[in-house]
Design a protein around this motif. Structure first.
Motif: not given
Length: 471
Positions: A45-50, A75-79, A82-86
């Motif tokens: 709900s919070n993770a973003a690229s920055d 709430h799972f977003d596969p995109e 590896g981009e904003s959730v590691f």
């Protein structure tokens, strides 16, 4: 103070807006209580690229299994993976290098990803890799000091029990502690969460029910007595029940915003009287809400149409909202929360709850039922919403309003529907036992169920009165 949303509006409300930013929080509970689901909902709900999130699994659950089950939730977003959730599996690091190596690797990963959010799941499992308590405390101090110096909101997930809160050192350094529990209520599982600690931050205390669903978690905050309960403006108006003679028995009707409970044996007409109350309100321009665990929508449509009312028209016009849930699946926390939310959003001025017996059975204890009902009755009174509730009694002829949960003393009005018998004849009877702040006729009157609903007649003479006593 900046807040980190949980991804759930109700849980944010409990936390006064969410978790404090850059805080260290423990999510505790026995296996299966929903800790990992909550942690994952927060980061997605919070993770973003920055503002990325770093999720470190230890030895509690294989990472591939965790990710496989995660895909079942909305709430799972596969995109984001590896981009904003590691995700990183730290089990080999722990087994081969021990606790100190694990701590050093955590800090290296934090430097590499520069996360705004960090989850270690399970943190409690680290105790098994500690040579001594002194080593664990030393490693804990190193980790917490490092994390506190960075702009990171951390979540330490663990299978802790309540008695470990006072004995394990991680609870002393944590800024917040949330406990998730799973209880058995009859044949059903009931989940609750509570905030044990929230340093420098307000929160809604007590146990709050929640359910695991496709959205992750659905939370139902504990209903509190409104702060305006002691002093608020009373509505100096009467409401009509839709049964003319009954209204005349109570000084031209009950007070608007009052609560009324109707006791009676099976088949006596309690629900029908409640429908009169709702449809009379609609006739007078007052929106209604029917919250029932008795008849499903199809059954209720058939019953209502049999007495000349049009349920569907009332719903389509926006004057009526129907909320049905099975008495088998109902939880008092969820039910009362849903009624409260629906009444507020629809602007309902009259509410029918059918029945209290089902609600009482859904509560884990009599005390919780009393607390919820008192808070709900007070909340509706403060809003000027008229409340009508039904409650079934066991005996057909020796009617008693003595109940285990004490609802009659909370209500402003108490109506008793019962049967009278004289030799081979049985008749339906109605009487008003209590009407707070109003003059009322205490007589026992005959009533009949006709094609137009309830028809109340004259007083009974020379009939065997029912045995009736209060709480």
């Amino acid at each position: 103070m900046n807040r980190v949303t949980t991804g759930n509006v109700s849980l944010d409300l409990i936390l006064a807006g969410g978790f404090p930013e850059n805080s260290i929080n423990i999510l505790m509970g026995l296996p299966g209580t929903g800790k990992t689901i909550l942690a994952e909902k927060v980061i997605f709900s919070n993770a973003a690229s920055d503002r990325p999130a770093l999720y470190l699994s230890t030895v509690s659950e294989p990472l591939d299994k965790m990710l496989r089950y995660l895909q079942e939730f909305d709430h799972f977003d596969p995109e984001k993976v590896g981009e904003s959730v590691f995700y990183h599996d730290m089990s080999d690091v722990l087994r081969e290098g021990g606790l100190q190596t694990f701590a050093e690797q955590v800090i290296e990963l934090v430097k590499e990803h520069d996360p705004a959010f960090l989850v270690i799941d399970s943190f409690k499992a680290l105790h098994a890799f500690s040579v001594s308590e002194a080593e664990f405390r030393k490693t804990l101090t190193y980790l917490m000091t490092s994390l506190s110096s960075l702009a990171i909101t951390s979540f330490l997930v663990g299978e802790y029990s309540s008695d470990e809160v006072a004995s394990l050192p991680e609870f002393a350094v944590a800024d917040g502690v949330m406990e998730l529990v799973l209880n058995k209520v009859g044949v059903k599982d009931a989940r609750y969460l509570r905030i044990i600690k929230s340093r420098g931050s307000d929160f809604l205390s007590g146990e709050h029910a929640f359910k695991i669903s496709a959205s992750g978690i659905d939370v139902f905050p504990r209903l509190q007595t409104p702060p305006t309960a002691i002093s608020y403006e009373l509505v100096n108006k009467r409401f009509k029940t839709g049964v003319e003679v009954l209204d005349s028995m109570v000084a031209d009707g009950f007070w608007k915003g009052a609560s009324t409970v109707v006791f009676g044996p099976p088949g006596c007409g309690k629900t029908l009287l409640g429908l009169h109350f709702i449809f009379k309100g609609i006739e007078m321009g007052e929106k209604g809400l029917i919250a029932t665990m008795q008849e499903n929508p199809t059954q209720l449509h058939r019953i209502v149409s049999g007495f000349g009312w049009d349920l569907q028209e009332a719903i389509d016009s926006g004057m009526l909202e129907l909320f049905y849930t099975s008495s088998v699946d109902v939880y008092i926390d969820e039910f009362v929360s849903q009624v409260d939310v629906r009444a507020t959003s629809s602007g309902a001025q009259r509410i029918l709850i059918d029945s209290l017996n089902d609600l009482e059975a859904s509560a884990p204890s009599a005390a919780r039922f009393r607390d919820y009902m008192y808070s709900f009755v007070q909340a509706m009174a403060a809003r000027g919403v008229s409340l009508f509730m039904t409650s079934e009694v066991k005996d057909l002829f020796q009617s008693s309003i003595q109940t285990e949960f004490g609802i009659s003393h909370m209500s402003d009005n108490v109506v008793l529907m019962h049967y009278l018998r004289q030799k081979s004849e049985i008749a339906r009877a109605i009487s008003i036992i209590k009407s707070r702040g109003s003059r009322h006729d205490p007589g026992i009157r005959r009533f009949e169920i006709t094609s137009r609903g309830l028809s109340v007649g004259d007083r009974f003479e020379h009939w065997d009165a029912p045995y009736c006593h209060g709480e």
